[in-house]
Design an enzyme around this catalytic site. Structure first.
Site, mmCIF file in Angstrom:
data_model
loop_
_atom_site.group_PDB
_atom_site.id
_atom_site.type_symbol
_atom_site.label_atom_id
_atom_site.label_comp_id
_atom_site.label_asym_id
_atom_site.label_seq_id
_atom_site.Cartn_x
_atom_site.Cartn_y
_atom_site.Cartn_z
ATOM 1 N N HIS A 120 -2.881 -4.348 4.340
ATOM 2 C CA HIS A 120 -2.252 -5.877 3.799
ATOM 3 C C HIS A 120 -0.491 -6.712 5.289
ATOM 4 O O HIS A 120 0.200 -5.312 5.242
ATOM 5 C CB HIS A 120 -1.790 -6.268 3.032
ATOM 6 C CG HIS A 120 -2.684 -5.465 2.027
ATOM 7 N ND1 HIS A 120 -3.210 -7.061 1.691
ATOM 8 C CD2 HIS A 120 -3.436 -4.854 1.536
ATOM 9 C CE1 HIS A 120 -4.604 -6.617 0.430
ATOM 10 N NE2 HIS A 120 -4.252 -4.993 0.244
ATOM 11 N N ASP A 134 -1.794 -9.855 -4.140
ATOM 12 C CA ASP A 134 -3.591 -9.211 -3.859
ATOM 13 C C ASP A 134 -4.320 -10.042 -5.269
ATOM 14 O O ASP A 134 -4.868 -8.855 -5.993
ATOM 15 C CB ASP A 134 -3.274 -7.798 -3.254
ATOM 16 C CG ASP A 134 -4.562 -7.463 -2.864
ATOM 17 O OD1 ASP A 134 -5.746 -8.085 -3.130
ATOM 18 O OD2 ASP A 134 -4.477 -6.432 -2.747
ATOM 19 N N GLU A 168 1.394 -3.324 -5.490
ATOM 20 C CA GLU A 168 0.249 -1.825 -5.205
ATOM 21 C C GLU A 168 1.605 -0.716 -4.126
ATOM 22 O O GLU A 168 1.300 0.124 -3.722
ATOM 23 C CB GLU A 168 -0.744 -1.735 -3.526
ATOM 24 C CG GLU A 168 -1.553 -0.746 -4.298
ATOM 25 C CD GLU A 168 -2.845 -0.009 -3.538
ATOM 26 O OE1 GLU A 168 -3.865 0.293 -3.048
ATOM 27 O OE2 GLU A 168 -3.192 -1.542 -3.176
ATOM 28 N N ASN A 213 -7.377 -9.689 -4.418
ATOM 29 C CA ASN A 213 -8.478 -9.004 -4.266
ATOM 30 C C ASN A 213 -10.257 -9.899 -3.980
ATOM 31 O O ASN A 213 -10.575 -9.383 -3.933
ATOM 32 C CB ASN A 213 -8.654 -7.995 -5.336
ATOM 33 C CG ASN A 213 -8.048 -6.602 -5.090
ATOM 34 O OD1 ASN A 213 -8.549 -5.584 -3.735
ATOM 35 N ND2 ASN A 213 -7.193 -5.665 -5.460
ATOM 36 N N ASN A 262 1.146 -1.125 0.367
ATOM 37 C CA ASN A 262 0.141 -0.292 0.305
ATOM 38 C C ASN A 262 0.691 1.182 -0.329
ATOM 39 O O ASN A 262 0.704 2.406 0.642
ATOM 40 C CB ASN A 262 -0.951 -0.234 1.015
ATOM 41 C CG ASN A 262 -1.555 1.144 0.959
ATOM 42 O OD1 ASN A 262 -2.162 1.843 -0.141
ATOM 43 N ND2 ASN A 262 -2.993 1.038 1.890
#
Length: 252
Positions: free
Chosen positions: A243, A146, A36, A148, A10
């Site tokens: 995360h 990820d 990310e 998602n 992130n």
């Protein structure tokens, strides 16, 4: 033995300020995949671009500060690929392919479908294009990142309340079923059958304090590699992102 780690950070610049490099060095991992990153190569902190003993590969989209993945490898790869000539996979910096002698590793930041119906449609198209691509590989494939989507009810704290939410929609979960049907195994479930194991928590509601989370980060391995799996873990004691990291160890 080869140790692989995956983490949606992130924002690589944000997590760098929270001790990412110190954590990285302590892991002694052979491969570290992050998603990310929200940074192009020239925006990465200098000390992360030149970690002793590791090479790094980047994949970035056209939009700066958005998406992005990176892979550090201690073992020299046979080849690295960041563009695939497939519209759904290219453009947003969501995938890096690293080829090793015994397998392909795909570090992937799968799209989030919550923003709009168009983004959900793109997410499902990405799943489709990704699976078709992975099935063409000559060597076994490991893919991580990820995803998602939480696959089963056991993979999120409140399944009933989230049945209509992107990330747990039936059509999204069916794609994870297709991965399994295609011969990919959820490595964590090889070792852990129980619940209350999550890799993402909503920060705004302080959900991590209450462990009200989702397991949306995965290592899927080709079923031919399952006999080589030695561990699969969720490192929920590591902070710095919404995360937490996950890892596997393979005896190759």
């Amino acid at each position: 033995m080869i140790k692989l780690i995956s983490w949606n950070v992130n924002g690589i610049r944000a997590v760098h300020k929270k001790g990412f490099l110190e954590w990285f060095l302590k892991t002694k991992a052979d491969v570290v995949c992050v998603q990310e990153t929200k940074a192009h190569e020239d925006q990465f902190p200098e000390d992360l671009r030149s970690i002793p003993g590791y090479g790094i590969s980047y994949s970035n989209g056209e939009k700066r500060g958005y998406s992005g993945v990176a892979t550090w490898t201690r073992v020299s790869p046979v080849a690295v690929k960041t563009h695939f000539g497939i519209p759904a996979l290219d453009g947003e910096g969501r995938i890096i392919e690293t080829e090793f002698n015994d397998f392909f590793l795909l570090n992937v930041y799968f799209p989030n479908g919550k923003a709009s119906p168009d983004r959900l449609e793109y997410k499902l198209a990405f799943y489709d294009a990704f699976l078709k691509y992975a099935k063409k590989k000559k060597k076994p494939v490991v893919f991580c990142g990820d995803v998602n989507t939480a696959h089963k009810e056991i993979d999120l704290a409140r399944p009933k309340e989230n049945e209509g939410v992107s990330g747990f929609l039936p059509e999204e979960r069916r794609w994870l079923d297709k991965f399994v049907k295609a011969g990919y195994v959820d490595s964590f479930r090889v070792f852990e059958k129980g619940g209350k194991h999550y890799s993402w928590w909503d920060m705004k509601s302080f959900a991590r304090d209450r462990n009200v989370g989702w397991r949306i980060d995965y290592f899927f391995v080709d079923k031919r590699l399952v006999p080589h799996l030695r561990s699969a873990k969720i490192h929920d004691d590591v902070y710095g992102s919404d995360h937490c990291p996950i890892s596997i160890e393979l005896l190759i």
